[in-house]
Write an enzyme that holds these catalytic residues in place. Structure first.
Site, PDB file in Angstrom:
ATOM      1  N   CYS A  84       0.688  -1.311   0.036  1.00  0.00           N
ATOM      2  CA  CYS A  84       0.100   0.013   0.091  1.00  0.00           C
ATOM      3  C   CYS A  84       0.988   1.215   0.059  1.00  0.00           C
ATOM      4  O   CYS A  84       0.330   2.361  -0.176  1.00  0.00           O
ATOM      5  CB  CYS A  84      -0.933  -0.065   1.174  1.00  0.00           C
ATOM      6  SG  CYS A  84      -2.057  -1.372   1.289  1.00  0.00           S
ATOM      7  N   CYS A 117       0.025   2.350   6.790  1.00  0.00           N
ATOM      8  CA  CYS A 117       0.477   0.919   7.005  1.00  0.00           C
ATOM      9  C   CYS A 117       0.575   0.194   5.613  1.00  0.00           C
ATOM     10  O   CYS A 117       0.124   0.579   4.548  1.00  0.00           O
ATOM     11  CB  CYS A 117      -0.502  -0.007   7.841  1.00  0.00           C
ATOM     12  SG  CYS A 117      -2.092   0.172   7.068  1.00  0.00           S
TER      13      CYS A 117
END
Length: 470
Positions: A129, A450
């Site tokens: 991500c 994250c």
């Protein structure tokens, strides 16, 4: 760790940090004297601007397009917005996570279809991500090293068409069949096929090291930090409401329209924003841990198609070209921790480290932009950040860093509402931070996210005096 966190938090004396109503700071802004951050690169590297295609639910308008086609629109949109001649771009870095095997170096294929010179090098990165964050920071390193002057970084994800493989047994048989020379050898291979050979291998948003889906990890994390279903739903409603408000006010100036291939339709806005009611989303059943989990489709980010791109260079180069940068790219850090029990705590670990590197305190940050994988993940990070016990026992710190002020946090919505094409989100976070600093008259922004593998990123940006809300 999940059970350990629950037990220790239950026993610990952290009434403010653990109390649900106090996990998000709503204290008034504390004004501090203007600080400056020392430039580490000697180049005063700037973020000129960034764009993105509309972020769409997978299976909708981009469903028949290929990833490099969607990426092409973001690259062309960036050139159109900045008016930069494409011949001046020295290097292109693009991120992708679920890779289309036909375009393995998607940076190169997208650049060629967008009309960039075939003499412009391009490479593809993947860091889950935070892939386009990695694209940006890799570009910073290239400029700082004096290798290149003008970098385009971005990312693309197409969850509408993910690769589905034959089973390993079938793949092995097909490779052997390719080498078979006689009809008898081919017949023998055909006779060896068993029904289970035909079971495909479907991709999953799960950790290779643990085999656990990210949603399952989010559910456990929320339970560990005692984040209730009601809190998660309330936060999700906030995200959707703010994103809808920002779009209606004309703040989403990073969106560039996309003409859908094979159609006359032009897509101009995100299609995942849903302003619902507590009663409606409260009726949804748990999506991962059934029947008692708290993570649902409404308080999770959704599978998304989309692409983003941004332009970075030295401040001196921007001035030579007559460009007006939005912000300085001041500092960054990557972190990693246990991919099983601390998978989604990247912002907690990255925030104090990047603040210390930049010489800033929490109250120096005017704009916060965190990636919202799940509402429970955001709220669990807030509690971890606001816990002396967690800081001392897991981070090797003497005291907590504190949680962001909600009035400064993701004020235009986030991944829960806008969408999350994995590799494209980092640029979206950065351009929203830059544009918010301009509109909200702030100085410093902190971006954090994250990522799969228990990794994370923290970045500091500083508003540029020439920045304009365009």
């Amino acid at each position: 760790m999940a059970a350990l966190l629950v037990n220790n938090f239950a026993r610990s004396s952290l009434p403010q940090a653990i109390n649900a109503s106090r996990c998000i700071s709503t204290a008034p802004t504390v004004l501090s004297p203007r600080k400056s951050i020392k430039d580490r690169t000697g180049k005063n590297i700037v973020f000129v601007d960034g764009v993105r295609t509309p972020f769409l639910l997978s299976g909708t308008d981009y469903a028949k397009m290929m990833p490099h086609e969607v990426a092409r629109h973001s690259l062309m949109g960036l050139l159109n917005k900045t008016k930069l001649p494409k011949e001046l771009v020295d290097y292109i870095i693009y991120g992708t996570v679920i890779q289309e095997v036909k375009t393995s170096n998607i940076a190169r294929e997208a650049a060629l279809t967008a009309g960039f010179s075939d003499k412009t090098p391009a490479h593809t990165v993947t860091m889950a991500c935070i892939s386009s964050n990695q694209g940006i920071t890799t570009g910073i390193g290239m400029i700082a090293a004096g290798a290149y002057e003008i970098i385009v970084a971005g990312g693309v994800e197409m969850m509408s068409d993910v690769p589905i493989r034959h089973s390993r047994k079938m793949r092995a048989l097909m490779l052997r069949a390719n080498k078979a020379k006689t009809p008898l050898q081919k017949l023998q291979l055909l006779a060896s096929i068993r029904p289970d050979y035909f079971v495909p291998e479907l991709p999953a948003v799960s950790e290779f090291s643990s085999g656990e889906t990210m949603g399952h990890s989010a559910d456990r994390l929320a339970a560990s930090f005692k984040v209730s279903r009601e809190e998660q739903d309330k936060y999700a409603l906030r995200s959707h409401s703010l994103a809808n408000e920002a779009f209606n006010k004309g703040y989403m100036t990073d969106i560039v329209p996309v003409k859908v291939s094979g159609s006359d339709k032009i897509v101009e806005k995100d299609n995942g924003i849903r302003v619902s009611t507590p009663e409606a989303i409260g009726k949804l059943k748990p999506a991962f841990i059934k029947p008692h989990g708290t993570v649902t489709a409404a308080n999770s980010s959704f599978l998304t198609d989309g692409a983003s791109a941004c332009l970075i260079m030295s401040e001196e180069k921007a001035k030579q070209l007559g460009l007006k940068p939005k912000c300085y790219l001041r500092d960054f850090i990557y972190v990693s921790q246990d991919p099983k029990d601390q998978l989604l705590l990247g912002p907690t670990y990255a925030t104090p480290k990047v603040l210390e590197r930049a010489g800033l305190q929490m109250n120096d940050i005017d704009v916060w932009e965190f990636h919202e994988a799940f509402a429970g993940q955001i709220l669990a990070n807030f509690r971890a950040m606001d816990s002396d016990w967690f800081a001392q026992n897991y981070m090797g710190r003497s005291s907590k860093v504190g949680s962001p002020e909600l009035s400064k946090f993701n004020n235009w919505g986030g991944s829960l509402s806008i969408g999350h094409p994995f590799a494209a989100t980092g640029v979206r976070l950065t351009v929203h931070a830059a544009n918010r600093l301009i509109r909200e008259d702030g100085t410093f922004g902190l971006i954090a996210a994250c990522a799969a593998g228990g990794q994370g990123v923290g970045m500091i940006v500083e508003r540029h005096p020439d920045g304009q809300a365009t």
